[in-house]
Write a protein that holds these residues in place. Structure first.
Motif, PDB file in Angstrom:
ATOM      1  N   ASN A 135      -4.422 -13.871   3.186  1.00 31.69           N
ATOM      2  CA  ASN A 135      -5.068 -14.841   4.079  1.00 31.69           C
ATOM      3  C   ASN A 135      -6.594 -14.790   3.973  1.00 31.69           C
ATOM      4  OD1 ASN A 135      -2.987 -16.271   5.250  1.00 31.69           O
ATOM      5  ND2 ASN A 135      -2.565 -14.646   6.733  1.00 31.69           N
ATOM      6  N   GLY A 136      -7.073 -14.648   2.758  1.00 31.62           N
ATOM      7  CA  GLY A 136      -8.519 -14.699   2.527  1.00 31.62           C
ATOM      8  C   GLY A 136      -9.248 -13.381   2.740  1.00 31.62           C
ATOM      9  N   THR A 137      -8.536 -12.317   3.128  1.00 25.39           N
ATOM     10  CA  THR A 137      -9.194 -11.024   3.343  1.00 25.39           C
ATOM     11  C   THR A 137      -8.761 -10.049   2.253  1.00 25.39           C
ATOM     12  OG1 THR A 137      -9.104 -11.399   5.714  1.00 25.39           O
ATOM     13  CG2 THR A 137      -9.481  -9.136   5.016  1.00 25.39           C
ATOM     14  N   ASN A 138      -9.717  -9.296   1.752  1.00 32.12           N
ATOM     15  CA  ASN A 138      -9.382  -8.295   0.739  1.00 32.12           C
ATOM     16  C   ASN A 138      -8.756  -7.081   1.430  1.00 32.12           C
ATOM     17  OD1 ASN A 138      -9.299  -6.335  -1.236  1.00 32.12           O
ATOM     18  ND2 ASN A 138     -11.241  -6.963  -2.162  1.00 32.12           N
ATOM     19  N   ILE A 139      -7.477  -6.831   1.136  1.00 35.24           N
ATOM     20  CA  ILE A 139      -6.765  -5.740   1.820  1.00 35.24           C
ATOM     21  C   ILE A 139      -6.527  -4.534   0.891  1.00 35.24           C
ATOM     22  CG2 ILE A 139      -5.620  -7.352   3.418  1.00 35.24           C
ATOM     23  CD1 ILE A 139      -3.016  -6.859   1.722  1.00 35.24           C
ATOM     24  N   SER A 140      -7.218  -4.535  -0.241  1.00 34.45           N
ATOM     25  CA  SER A 140      -6.980  -3.494  -1.254  1.00 34.45           C
ATOM     26  C   SER A 140      -7.143  -2.079  -0.716  1.00 34.45           C
ATOM     27  CB  SER A 140      -7.931  -3.656  -2.432  1.00 34.45           C
ATOM     28  OG  SER A 140      -7.975  -4.986  -2.832  1.00 34.45           O
ATOM     29  N   ASN A 141      -7.979  -1.921   0.307  1.00 32.48           N
ATOM     30  CA  ASN A 141      -8.213  -0.565   0.809  1.00 32.48           C
ATOM     31  C   ASN A 141      -7.547  -0.315   2.160  1.00 32.48           C
ATOM     32  OD1 ASN A 141      -9.787   0.224  -1.397  1.00 32.48           O
ATOM     33  ND2 ASN A 141     -11.498  -0.967  -0.576  1.00 32.48           N
ATOM     34  N   TRP A 142      -6.705  -1.233   2.583  1.00 33.02           N
ATOM     35  CA  TRP A 142      -6.064  -1.065   3.891  1.00 33.02           C
ATOM     36  C   TRP A 142      -4.960  -0.013   3.828  1.00 33.02           C
ATOM     37  CZ3 TRP A 142      -5.083  -6.276   6.884  1.00 33.02           C
ATOM     38  CH2 TRP A 142      -6.327  -6.894   7.113  1.00 33.02           C
ATOM     39  N   SER A 143      -4.635   0.543   5.013  1.00 33.05           N
ATOM     40  CA  SER A 143      -3.549   1.530   5.091  1.00 33.05           C
ATOM     41  C   SER A 143      -2.202   0.798   5.138  1.00 33.05           C
ATOM     42  CB  SER A 143      -3.691   2.368   6.355  1.00 33.05           C
ATOM     43  OG  SER A 143      -3.448   1.536   7.481  1.00 33.05           O
ATOM     44  N   ILE A 144      -1.135   1.551   4.906  1.00 36.06           N
ATOM     45  CA  ILE A 144       0.231   1.006   4.990  1.00 36.06           C
ATOM     46  C   ILE A 144       0.426   0.334   6.352  1.00 36.06           C
ATOM     47  CG2 ILE A 144       2.686   1.641   5.152  1.00 36.06           C
ATOM     48  CD1 ILE A 144       2.068   4.052   3.381  1.00 36.06           C
TER      49      ILE A 144
ATOM     50  N   ARG B 147       0.798  -1.230   0.000  1.00 39.15           N
ATOM     51  CA  ARG B 147       0.000   0.000   0.000  1.00 39.15           C
ATOM     52  C   ARG B 147       0.827   1.275   0.000  1.00 39.15           C
ATOM     53  NH1 ARG B 147      -3.082  -1.247  -2.599  1.00 39.15           N
ATOM     54  NH2 ARG B 147      -4.608   0.311  -2.069  1.00 39.15           N
ATOM     55  N   LEU B 148       2.127   1.161  -0.307  1.00 41.51           N
ATOM     56  CA  LEU B 148       2.946   2.372  -0.458  1.00 41.51           C
ATOM     57  C   LEU B 148       2.447   3.138  -1.684  1.00 41.51           C
ATOM     58  CD1 LEU B 148       6.360   0.717   0.335  1.00 41.51           C
ATOM     59  CD2 LEU B 148       5.283   2.519   1.682  1.00 41.51           C
ATOM     60  N   ILE B 149       1.838   2.396  -2.601  1.00 42.95           N
ATOM     61  CA  ILE B 149       1.098   3.019  -3.701  1.00 42.95           C
ATOM     62  C   ILE B 149      -0.364   2.662  -3.448  1.00 42.95           C
ATOM     63  CG2 ILE B 149       0.649   3.009  -6.182  1.00 42.95           C
ATOM     64  CD1 ILE B 149       3.534   2.048  -6.554  1.00 42.95           C
ATOM     65  N   SER B 150      -1.175   3.678  -3.216  1.00 42.08           N
ATOM     66  CA  SER B 150      -2.556   3.360  -2.835  1.00 42.08           C
ATOM     67  C   SER B 150      -3.517   3.485  -4.010  1.00 42.08           C
ATOM     68  CB  SER B 150      -2.997   4.260  -1.678  1.00 42.08           C
ATOM     69  OG  SER B 150      -2.780   5.598  -2.055  1.00 42.08           O
ATOM     70  N   ASP B 151      -3.052   4.134  -5.077  1.00 41.15           N
ATOM     71  CA  ASP B 151      -3.943   4.321  -6.225  1.00 41.15           C
ATOM     72  C   ASP B 151      -3.894   3.076  -7.110  1.00 41.15           C
ATOM     73  OD1 ASP B 151      -5.606   5.321  -8.106  1.00 41.15           O
ATOM     74  OD2 ASP B 151      -4.128   6.677  -9.009  1.00 41.15           O
ATOM     75  N   THR B 152      -4.545   2.027  -6.629  1.00 41.94           N
ATOM     76  CA  THR B 152      -4.536   0.761  -7.370  1.00 41.94           C
ATOM     77  C   THR B 152      -5.977   0.308  -7.628  1.00 41.94           C
ATOM     78  OG1 THR B 152      -4.520  -0.579  -5.369  1.00 41.94           O
ATOM     79  CG2 THR B 152      -2.375   0.030  -6.257  1.00 41.94           C
ATOM     80  N   HIS B 153      -6.124  -0.565  -8.593  1.00 42.72           N
ATOM     81  CA  HIS B 153      -7.425  -1.193  -8.846  1.00 42.72           C
ATOM     82  C   HIS B 153      -7.223  -2.693  -8.912  1.00 42.72           C
ATOM     83  CE1 HIS B 153      -9.476   2.583  -9.627  1.00 42.72           C
ATOM     84  NE2 HIS B 153      -8.339   2.946 -10.199  1.00 42.72           N
ATOM     85  N   GLY B 154      -8.283  -3.414  -8.668  1.00 42.25           N
ATOM     86  CA  GLY B 154      -8.183  -4.872  -8.621  1.00 42.25           C
ATOM     87  C   GLY B 154      -8.079  -5.309  -7.176  1.00 42.25           C
ATOM     88  N   ASN B 155      -8.063  -6.606  -6.959  1.00 37.92           N
ATOM     89  CA  ASN B 155      -8.068  -7.116  -5.586  1.00 37.92           C
ATOM     90  C   ASN B 155      -6.698  -7.576  -5.122  1.00 37.92           C
ATOM     91  OD1 ASN B 155     -10.774  -6.718  -5.219  1.00 37.92           O
ATOM     92  ND2 ASN B 155     -11.331  -8.780  -5.924  1.00 37.92           N
ATOM     93  N   ILE B 156      -6.441  -7.308  -3.837  1.00 36.14           N
ATOM     94  CA  ILE B 156      -5.269  -7.880  -3.177  1.00 36.14           C
ATOM     95  C   ILE B 156      -5.822  -8.646  -1.974  1.00 36.14           C
ATOM     96  CG2 ILE B 156      -3.041  -7.426  -2.065  1.00 36.14           C
ATOM     97  CD1 ILE B 156      -3.170  -4.583  -3.379  1.00 36.14           C
ATOM     98  N   ASN B 157      -5.636  -9.957  -1.985  1.00 39.90           N
ATOM     99  CA  ASN B 157      -6.160 -10.787  -0.894  1.00 39.90           C
ATOM    100  C   ASN B 157      -5.008 -11.343  -0.071  1.00 39.90           C
ATOM    101  OD1 ASN B 157      -8.952 -10.708  -1.852  1.00 39.90           O
ATOM    102  ND2 ASN B 157      -8.138 -11.909  -3.559  1.00 39.90           N
TER     103      ASN B 157
END
Ligand SMILES: Nc1ncnc2c1ncn2[C@@H]1O[C@H](COP(=O)(O)OP(=O)(O)OP(=O)(O)O)[C@@H](O)[C@H]1O
Ligand SMILES: [Mg+2]
Length: 235
Positions: free
Chosen positions: A63-72, A51-61
């Motif tokens: 351990n089964g949790t979507n962390i795409s919107n998590w903070s650094i 998440r050092l780059i937060s302007d992303t699209h698509g999913n990052i999972n």
């Protein structure tokens, strides 16, 4: 079980796209390589995951949790650690102080655990009172990896650890990463331009070209049949 998976990950800088839909998966206990030439987007990938780059699209999972919107910080606390390309150490602090800082940031890590890092990298103990910036590049890389391991990560992303290092130091560090993966089952993504090194250290590999994965498969097969590597100028 899958530890990390990205699905159609897109990322870039100021509207200029760098990653064009990257799908990468790392399973429990795996050591996986992400190889590619200069500027294809390898660092952009690991920065997106952390998440050092937060302007992303698509999913990052993770351990089964979507962390795409998590903070650094949330990602770091969850146990994803990046050993960055620039090593990210504090040059004016001593080696020991650099390790102490990691203990402060990480949760539930006692300073007494620093001795475990010194066991992995005895050179660091010998230089524990030296300003980190005065150490050789290889020793600084050991410190950077030591700092990440001290936080007891659940996933380690290592960005070009071998860059600029002499072969004997590269081997010393590679051995520690391999042992940590094998003995503790720590999943590791090894990001490398040095395809030979990365393929020897891993079981599976992804080849990235211009922000896309153009091949994925067994590292051993790629070493035996290096046509794909040659075609894509990875070696
Ligand atoms: N902060 C930034 N702002 C704008 N463009 C960037 C930034 N960082 C990287 N880029 C561009 O994004 C592209 C991918 O860069 P990235 O650092 O991810 O490549 P890489 O595969 O890690 O390369 P290397 O092997 O040289 O480390 C390059 O064209 C680079 O110039
Ligand atoms: Mg890079």
């Amino acid at each position: 079980m899958t530890i990390l998976s990205t699905e159609n990950l897109l990322a870039g800088y100021d509207g200029a796209a760098v990653l064009h839909g990257v799908n990468i998966e790392i399973k429990e206990g795996e050591m996986v390589a992400l190889i590619g030439r200069n500027g294809v987007g390898k660092t952009t990938f690991v920065k997106s995951v952390t998440r050092l780059i937060s302007d992303t699209h698509g999913n990052i999972n993770f351990n089964g949790t979507n962390i795409s919107n998590w903070s650094i910080h949330k990602v770091a606390r969850a146990g994803i650690r990046l050993v960055p390309e620039n090593r990210g150490i504090f040059p004016k602090l001593t080696v020991y102080e650099n390790l102490e800082v990691s203990c402060l940031y990480a949760q539930n890590i006692n300073k007494s655990e620093i001795k475990n890092i010194f066991r992995l990298f005895p050179r660091l103990e010998e230089r524990k009172n030296l300003a980190a910036g005065l150490m050789s590049g290889g020793e600084q890389q050991m410190l950077s990896i030591g700092r990440a391991l001290l936080a007891r990560p659940k996933l380690l992303l290592v960005d070009e650890f071998s860059e600029g290092l002499q072969p004997s130091i590269t081997k010393e560090i590679a051995d520690v990463l391999r042992e940590t993966n094998q003995q503790e089952g720590l999943p590791i993504l090894l990001v490398e331009q040095n395809a030979n090194l990365a393929l020897k250290m891993t079981t599976r590999a992804y080849i990235m070209v211009k922000g896309q994965i153009i091949h994925t498969g067994s590292s051993e097969e790629l070493l035996k049949n290096d046509q794909i590597l040659k075609e894509n100028l990875v070696i």
